[in-house]
Design a protein around this motif. Sequence first.
Motif, PDB file in Angstrom:
ATOM      1  N   VAL A 159       0.841  -1.203   0.000  1.00 39.18           N
ATOM      2  CA  VAL A 159       0.000   0.000   0.000  1.00 39.18           C
ATOM      3  C   VAL A 159       0.874   1.250   0.000  1.00 39.18           C
ATOM      4  O   VAL A 159       0.563   2.245  -0.673  1.00 39.18           O
ATOM      5  N   GLU A 160       1.978   1.210   0.722  1.00 44.56           N
ATOM      6  CA  GLU A 160       2.872   2.361   0.779  1.00 44.56           C
ATOM      7  C   GLU A 160       3.497   2.644  -0.583  1.00 44.56           C
ATOM      8  O   GLU A 160       3.619   3.804  -0.991  1.00 44.56           O
ATOM      9  N   ALA A 161       3.871   1.605  -1.301  1.00 48.44           N
ATOM     10  CA  ALA A 161       4.406   1.799  -2.650  1.00 48.44           C
ATOM     11  C   ALA A 161       3.355   2.445  -3.556  1.00 48.44           C
ATOM     12  O   ALA A 161       3.668   3.345  -4.347  1.00 48.44           O
ATOM     13  N   ALA A 162       2.106   2.006  -3.422  1.00 45.41           N
ATOM     14  CA  ALA A 162       1.024   2.594  -4.217  1.00 45.41           C
ATOM     15  C   ALA A 162       0.820   4.061  -3.840  1.00 45.41           C
ATOM     16  O   ALA A 162       0.564   4.905  -4.710  1.00 45.41           O
ATOM     17  N   ARG A 163       0.938   4.376  -2.559  1.00 43.52           N
ATOM     18  CA  ARG A 163       0.781   5.769  -2.131  1.00 43.52           C
ATOM     19  C   ARG A 163       1.808   6.667  -2.789  1.00 43.52           C
ATOM     20  O   ARG A 163       1.513   7.817  -3.146  1.00 43.52           O
ATOM     21  N   LEU A 164       3.024   6.136  -2.957  1.00 45.48           N
ATOM     22  CA  LEU A 164       4.092   6.909  -3.588  1.00 45.48           C
ATOM     23  C   LEU A 164       4.066   6.821  -5.108  1.00 45.48           C
ATOM     24  O   LEU A 164       4.912   7.433  -5.769  1.00 45.48           O
ATOM     25  N   ALA A 165       3.106   6.054  -5.644  1.00 44.61           N
ATOM     26  CA  ALA A 165       2.970   5.873  -7.093  1.00 44.61           C
ATOM     27  C   ALA A 165       4.252   5.299  -7.712  1.00 44.61           C
ATOM     28  O   ALA A 165       4.665   5.694  -8.799  1.00 44.61           O
ATOM     29  N   LEU A 166       4.846   4.345  -6.991  1.00 41.71           N
ATOM     30  CA  LEU A 166       6.047   3.676  -7.473  1.00 41.71           C
ATOM     31  C   LEU A 166       5.729   2.215  -7.753  1.00 41.71           C
ATOM     32  O   LEU A 166       4.990   1.572  -7.000  1.00 41.71           O
ATOM     33  N   PRO A 167       6.283   1.666  -8.838  1.00 38.52           N
ATOM     34  CA  PRO A 167       6.065   0.238  -9.125  1.00 38.52           C
ATOM     35  C   PRO A 167       6.598  -0.628  -7.995  1.00 38.52           C
ATOM     36  O   PRO A 167       7.582  -0.282  -7.340  1.00 38.52           O
ATOM     37  N   LEU A 168       5.951  -1.774  -7.795  1.00 37.55           N
ATOM     38  CA  LEU A 168       6.364  -2.700  -6.747  1.00 37.55           C
ATOM     39  C   LEU A 168       6.661  -4.059  -7.360  1.00 37.55           C
ATOM     40  O   LEU A 168       5.879  -4.587  -8.155  1.00 37.55           O
ATOM     41  N   LEU A 169       7.789  -4.619  -6.981  1.00 42.45           N
ATOM     42  CA  LEU A 169       8.209  -5.927  -7.450  1.00 42.45           C
ATOM     43  C   LEU A 169       8.333  -6.855  -6.258  1.00 42.45           C
ATOM     44  O   LEU A 169       8.974  -6.504  -5.257  1.00 42.45           O
ATOM     45  N   ALA A 170       7.723  -8.034  -6.333  1.00 47.41           N
ATOM     46  CA  ALA A 170       7.844  -9.033  -5.281  1.00 47.41           C
ATOM     47  C   ALA A 170       9.028  -9.946  -5.601  1.00 47.41           C
ATOM     48  O   ALA A 170       9.122 -10.483  -6.700  1.00 47.41           O
ATOM     49  N   ILE A 171       9.918 -10.113  -4.632  1.00 41.48           N
ATOM     50  CA  ILE A 171      11.075 -10.987  -4.784  1.00 41.48           C
ATOM     51  C   ILE A 171      10.817 -12.219  -3.912  1.00 41.48           C
ATOM     52  O   ILE A 171      10.939 -12.159  -2.685  1.00 41.48           O
ATOM     53  N   VAL A 172      10.438 -13.307  -4.542  1.00 40.89           N
ATOM     54  CA  VAL A 172      10.103 -14.536  -3.819  1.00 40.89           C
ATOM     55  C   VAL A 172      11.228 -15.539  -4.072  1.00 40.89           C
ATOM     56  O   VAL A 172      11.353 -16.094  -5.160  1.00 40.89           O
ATOM     57  N   ARG A 173      12.041 -15.740  -3.049  1.00 42.24           N
ATOM     58  CA  ARG A 173      13.187 -16.640  -3.136  1.00 42.24           C
ATOM     59  C   ARG A 173      13.303 -17.401  -1.820  1.00 42.24           C
ATOM     60  O   ARG A 173      13.088 -16.810  -0.742  1.00 42.24           O
ATOM     61  N   PRO A 174      13.651 -18.692  -1.851  1.00 43.43           N
ATOM     62  CA  PRO A 174      13.759 -19.462  -0.602  1.00 43.43           C
ATOM     63  C   PRO A 174      14.718 -18.845   0.409  1.00 43.43           C
ATOM     64  O   PRO A 174      14.440 -18.842   1.610  1.00 43.43           O
ATOM     65  N   GLY A 175      15.832 -18.304  -0.062  1.00 40.78           N
ATOM     66  CA  GLY A 175      16.809 -17.739   0.851  1.00 40.78           C
ATOM     67  C   GLY A 175      16.333 -16.485   1.543  1.00 40.78           C
ATOM     68  O   GLY A 175      16.827 -16.136   2.628  1.00 40.78           O
ATOM     69  N   LEU A 176      15.392 -15.796   0.929  1.00 41.09           N
ATOM     70  CA  LEU A 176      14.832 -14.582   1.520  1.00 41.09           C
ATOM     71  C   LEU A 176      13.524 -14.851   2.261  1.00 41.09           C
ATOM     72  O   LEU A 176      13.139 -14.078   3.134  1.00 41.09           O
ATOM     73  N   GLY A 177      12.853 -15.924   1.910  1.00 40.39           N
ATOM     74  CA  GLY A 177      11.546 -16.193   2.507  1.00 40.39           C
ATOM     75  C   GLY A 177      11.589 -16.901   3.842  1.00 40.39           C
ATOM     76  O   GLY A 177      10.718 -16.676   4.687  1.00 40.39           O
ATOM     77  N   PHE A 178      12.612 -17.740   4.043  1.00 38.77           N
ATOM     78  CA  PHE A 178      12.638 -18.549   5.258  1.00 38.77           C
ATOM     79  C   PHE A 178      13.373 -17.829   6.375  1.00 38.77           C
ATOM     80  O   PHE A 178      14.566 -17.553   6.279  1.00 38.77           O
ATOM     81  N   ASP A 179      12.640 -17.525   7.438  1.00 34.30           N
ATOM     82  CA  ASP A 179      13.234 -16.932   8.632  1.00 34.30           C
ATOM     83  C   ASP A 179      12.887 -17.811   9.840  1.00 34.30           C
ATOM     84  O   ASP A 179      12.080 -18.734   9.732  1.00 34.30           O
ATOM     85  N   ILE A 180      13.526 -17.539  10.947  1.00 37.71           N
ATOM     86  CA  ILE A 180      13.293 -18.326  12.160  1.00 37.71           C
ATOM     87  C   ILE A 180      12.816 -17.403  13.265  1.00 37.71           C
ATOM     88  O   ILE A 180      13.579 -16.578  13.776  1.00 37.71           O
ATOM     89  N   ASP A 181      11.534 -17.536  13.595  1.00 37.20           N
ATOM     90  CA  ASP A 181      10.941 -16.793  14.702  1.00 37.20           C
ATOM     91  C   ASP A 181      10.335 -17.711  15.749  1.00 37.20           C
ATOM     92  O   ASP A 181      10.332 -17.383  16.938  1.00 37.20           O
ATOM     93  N   GLU A 182       9.799 -18.842  15.300  1.00 40.60           N
ATOM     94  CA  GLU A 182       9.042 -19.732  16.167  1.00 40.60           C
ATOM     95  C   GLU A 182       9.748 -21.086  16.317  1.00 40.60           C
ATOM     96  O   GLU A 182      10.517 -21.487  15.437  1.00 40.60           O
ATOM     97  N   PRO A 183       9.476 -21.817  17.399  1.00 39.43           N
ATOM     98  CA  PRO A 183      10.083 -23.133  17.571  1.00 39.43           C
ATOM     99  C   PRO A 183       9.847 -24.076  16.397  1.00 39.43           C
ATOM    100  O   PRO A 183      10.737 -24.851  16.026  1.00 39.43           O
ATOM    101  N   ALA A 184       8.661 -24.035  15.791  1.00 41.27           N
ATOM    102  CA  ALA A 184       8.373 -24.921  14.660  1.00 41.27           C
ATOM    103  C   ALA A 184       9.289 -24.626  13.476  1.00 41.27           C
ATOM    104  O   ALA A 184       9.708 -25.543  12.757  1.00 41.27           O
ATOM    105  N   GLU A 185       9.598 -23.349  13.261  1.00 40.53           N
ATOM    106  CA  GLU A 185      10.503 -22.993  12.165  1.00 40.53           C
ATOM    107  C   GLU A 185      11.918 -23.467  12.457  1.00 40.53           C
ATOM    108  O   GLU A 185      12.621 -23.954  11.558  1.00 40.53           O
ATOM    109  N   LEU A 186      12.344 -23.332  13.702  1.00 37.44           N
ATOM    110  CA  LEU A 186      13.662 -23.824  14.082  1.00 37.44           C
ATOM    111  C   LEU A 186      13.746 -25.333  13.890  1.00 37.44           C
ATOM    112  O   LEU A 186      14.729 -25.852  13.338  1.00 37.44           O
ATOM    113  N   ALA A 187      12.707 -26.045  14.312  1.00 37.99           N
ATOM    114  CA  ALA A 187      12.699 -27.501  14.174  1.00 37.99           C
ATOM    115  C   ALA A 187      12.701 -27.911  12.708  1.00 37.99           C
ATOM    116  O   ALA A 187      13.413 -28.841  12.302  1.00 37.99           O
ATOM    117  N   GLY A 188      11.913 -27.218  11.884  1.00 40.31           N
ATOM    118  CA  GLY A 188      11.869 -27.544  10.469  1.00 40.31           C
ATOM    119  C   GLY A 188      13.196 -27.324   9.782  1.00 40.31           C
ATOM    120  O   GLY A 188      13.626 -28.120   8.931  1.00 40.31           O
TER     121      GLY A 188
END
Length: 202
Positions: A159-188
């Motif tokens: 929404v913020e990108a739209a407010r500034l009238a700037l194009p938005l690109l989604a970067i979907v990559r495993p190395g950027l998508g996987f983070d560790i916040d919860e015990p289940a993520e750590l275990a996985g």
Amino acid sequence: MNCWVVIPVKSPAYCKTRLAPVLDEAERQYLVAAMLERVYTAACAVAGPDRTFILGPSRHALGNKVRLFGDPGGGLNPAATSARDAALQGGIERLILLSADLPRVATDDVAALINIPARTIAVAPDESGQGTNALSLPLPQASDFRFHYGLGSCAAHRVEAARLALPLLAIVRPGLGFDIDEPAELAGWYNAGPNSSFTNQF
């Protein structure tokens, strides 16, 4: 490109408290420092050490040569705003904000955040599509970008990108998508096998 990579991270005592049911304080600090080192190393390999910063009250175990932006207080959004303002004052053309808790991040992931078309904002969502693990902002076009880290941040940043009238690109990559916040993520992550040099510590 004239860019900065900024990696926000809390002080060691306040990192990854949601992992307290499965890791004691020393283990959490080790995990945070190890993930931060991986992210920092990947960023340095692409942007260089002179253009890679830690944003927060501590360098953790990275050493005094690492460039540090002090945390102004008030949470991640004011801290990110202070980094954006410093980049503007420094004449930086692209600012990358990269999460510190990405145990699978690689240099190609950082390069993907830098090699963005001019005047375009890029966002790397977490695996759920809800959180924001990286932002790539063109400057000065995004000089008024308002950060919305927290619940639902990915949608809010769109929404913020739209407010500034700037194009938005989604970067979907495993190395950027996987983070560790919860015990289940750590275990996985741990159960997936020895995909990093520090899994055998847990």
